[in-house]
Design an enzyme around this catalytic site. Structure first.
Site, PDB file in Angstrom:
ATOM      1  N   ASN A  88       4.779   1.990  14.146  1.00 37.84           N
ATOM      2  CA  ASN A  88       5.032   1.166  12.966  1.00 37.84           C
ATOM      3  C   ASN A  88       6.481   1.372  12.531  1.00 37.84           C
ATOM      4  OD1 ASN A  88       5.223  -0.112  10.520  1.00 37.84           O
ATOM      5  ND2 ASN A  88       3.341   0.740   9.658  1.00 37.84           N
ATOM      6  N   GLY A 123      -6.213  -9.079  10.968  1.00 35.34           N
ATOM      7  CA  GLY A 123      -6.271  -8.223   9.784  1.00 35.34           C
ATOM      8  C   GLY A 123      -6.890  -8.960   8.615  1.00 35.34           C
ATOM      9  N   CYS A 137       6.821  -1.696   8.616  1.00 33.88           N
ATOM     10  CA  CYS A 137       6.241  -1.811   7.277  1.00 33.88           C
ATOM     11  C   CYS A 137       7.356  -2.176   6.291  1.00 33.88           C
ATOM     12  CB  CYS A 137       5.581  -0.500   6.863  1.00 33.88           C
ATOM     13  SG  CYS A 137       5.000  -0.501   5.156  1.00 33.88           S
ATOM     14  N   ILE A 146       3.610 -10.100  14.609  1.00 29.60           N
ATOM     15  CA  ILE A 146       4.593  -9.526  13.695  1.00 29.60           C
ATOM     16  C   ILE A 146       3.893  -8.678  12.629  1.00 29.60           C
ATOM     17  CG2 ILE A 146       6.348 -11.345  13.946  1.00 29.60           C
ATOM     18  CD1 ILE A 146       5.151 -12.689  11.420  1.00 29.60           C
ATOM     19  N   ASN A 147       4.697  -7.870  11.921  1.00 25.20           N
ATOM     20  CA  ASN A 147       4.198  -7.241  10.706  1.00 25.20           C
ATOM     21  C   ASN A 147       4.380  -8.242   9.565  1.00 25.20           C
ATOM     22  OD1 ASN A 147       3.366  -5.283   8.740  1.00 25.20           O
ATOM     23  ND2 ASN A 147       4.164  -3.651  10.035  1.00 25.20           N
ATOM     24  N   MET A 191       0.819  -1.208   0.000  1.00 24.45           N
ATOM     25  CA  MET A 191       0.000   0.000   0.000  1.00 24.45           C
ATOM     26  C   MET A 191       0.859   1.267   0.000  1.00 24.45           C
ATOM     27  SD  MET A 191      -2.899  -1.555   0.023  1.00 24.45           S
ATOM     28  CE  MET A 191      -4.039  -0.196   0.233  1.00 24.45           C
ATOM     29  N   GLY A 233      -1.927 -14.106  10.672  1.00 23.45           N
ATOM     30  CA  GLY A 233      -2.584 -15.342  10.269  1.00 23.45           C
ATOM     31  C   GLY A 233      -3.650 -15.870  11.201  1.00 23.45           C
TER      32      GLY A 233
END
EC number: 1.3.1.14
Length: 306
Positions: free
Chosen positions: A130, A268, A133, A194-195, A73, A247
């Site tokens: 954050n 998410g 990313c 985690i990211n 994104m 997940g």
């Protein structure tokens, strides 16, 4: 009665349940946050917000792949001043629903992080940094892969605000404990892990990467085992609350993370698979497990380490 089983306290903040919305695509507007809150989330995390408006990367920015989604994104957002107007629209209603707000922020350096954090402080319950990313050059993981930069950002934000500060970690490192040690030394109140995991998909007919950014971050079922191992390692090494993410699609997934050491979890990609009410579904599944096993929520946190 069952819902009372899920009440939890993290950093002195009471949550009606430990199943939260992760920062990402769903937190762009106040109405989106409200929709998730109605779906049963104990807290909603905003999209990552920066000091100034950012259009993000060009399309295509997301593609479904085996086991999840790849997204790049590029941290699109309207800037903190305009975004706070979105929170203002729904803050009272979320409070009536007993839903907490976690403000995800990003910046290019410690000064920018601190400025955004100060602006957001009175609108949210927790600041989430954050620093992870994987697809925004100069931001996110550029900081979170460097222990010194991570320390500086976390130290600056802790100095700037009084509310709890959590650092969201990237799995795209050789030694995540080194990064976690740096942010804990800087004084963060908790960790989020985690990211997304760096990945790529190629269109074999077009003979080029599908995403305009070429690579992106992998989320969804494929990264659950990675997330659980990271949470396990963090729990073994640090005495701060951990929010597990990556997940989670079911109550069983959430319980795995909690037994590894997470005090709460974030969802998410699961919203796409099970709908906006995935939060209620996961909560119900956790309650059923606790009743069947005659356990409390507090007892299962870190239980697999015993």
């Amino acid at each position: 009665m069952g819902e009372c089983m899920l009440k939890t306290n993290i950093c002195g903040i009471e949550f009606k349940n430990p199943v939260f919305l992760a920062s990402g695509i769903m937190g762009e507007t106040g109405s989106a946050l409200k929709r998730i809150a109605k779906g049963g989330a104990g807290a909603v995390t905003t999209k990552s917000i920066g000091l100034n408006p950012n259009p993000g990367h060009k399309n295509p920015t997301i593609v479904e792949v085996y086991g999840g989604f790849l997204n790049a994104m590029g941290l699109p957002n309207p800037g903190v001043d305009e975004y706070l107007e979105e929170i203002e629209k729904v803050r009272d209603e979320l409070n009536r629903m007993d839903v907490r707000i976690i403000g995800s922020i990003y910046g290019k350096d410690e000064e920018e992080f601190a400025e955004v954090a100060k602006k957001m402080e009175r609108y949210v319950d927790i600041i989430e940094l954050n620093i992870s990313c994987p697809h925004a050059k100069g931001y996110g993981a550029t900081i979170g892969q460097n222990p010194d930069l991570s320390y500086d950002v976390c130290k600056a934000v802790k100095k700037a605000v009084k509310i709890p500060v959590f650092a969201k970690l990237t799995p795209n490192v050789t030694d995540i404990i080194e990064i976690a040690q740096a942010v804990v030394d800087a004084g963060v109140d908790g960790l989020v892990a985690i990211n997304t995991v760096r990945g790529m998909a190629i269109d074999i007919r077009a003979k080029k990467p599908i995403l305009a950014n070429k690579f992106g971050g992998l989320s969804g079922k494929a990264i659950k085992s990675i997330g659980i191992k990271v949470v396990w390692d963090l729990y073994e090494n640090f005495d701060v609350p951990i929010i597990g993410v990556g997940g989670i699609m079911s109550g069983e997934d959430a319980i795995e993370y909690m037994m590894a050491g997470a005090s709460a979890v974030q969802i998410g990609s699961g919203v796409y698979y099970r709908g906006y009410d995935i939060f209620k579904k996961v909560c119900d599944e956790i309650i059923s497990f606790l009743k069947e096993e005659n356990l409390t929520l507090e007892e299962i946190v870190g239980m697999a380490h015993e």
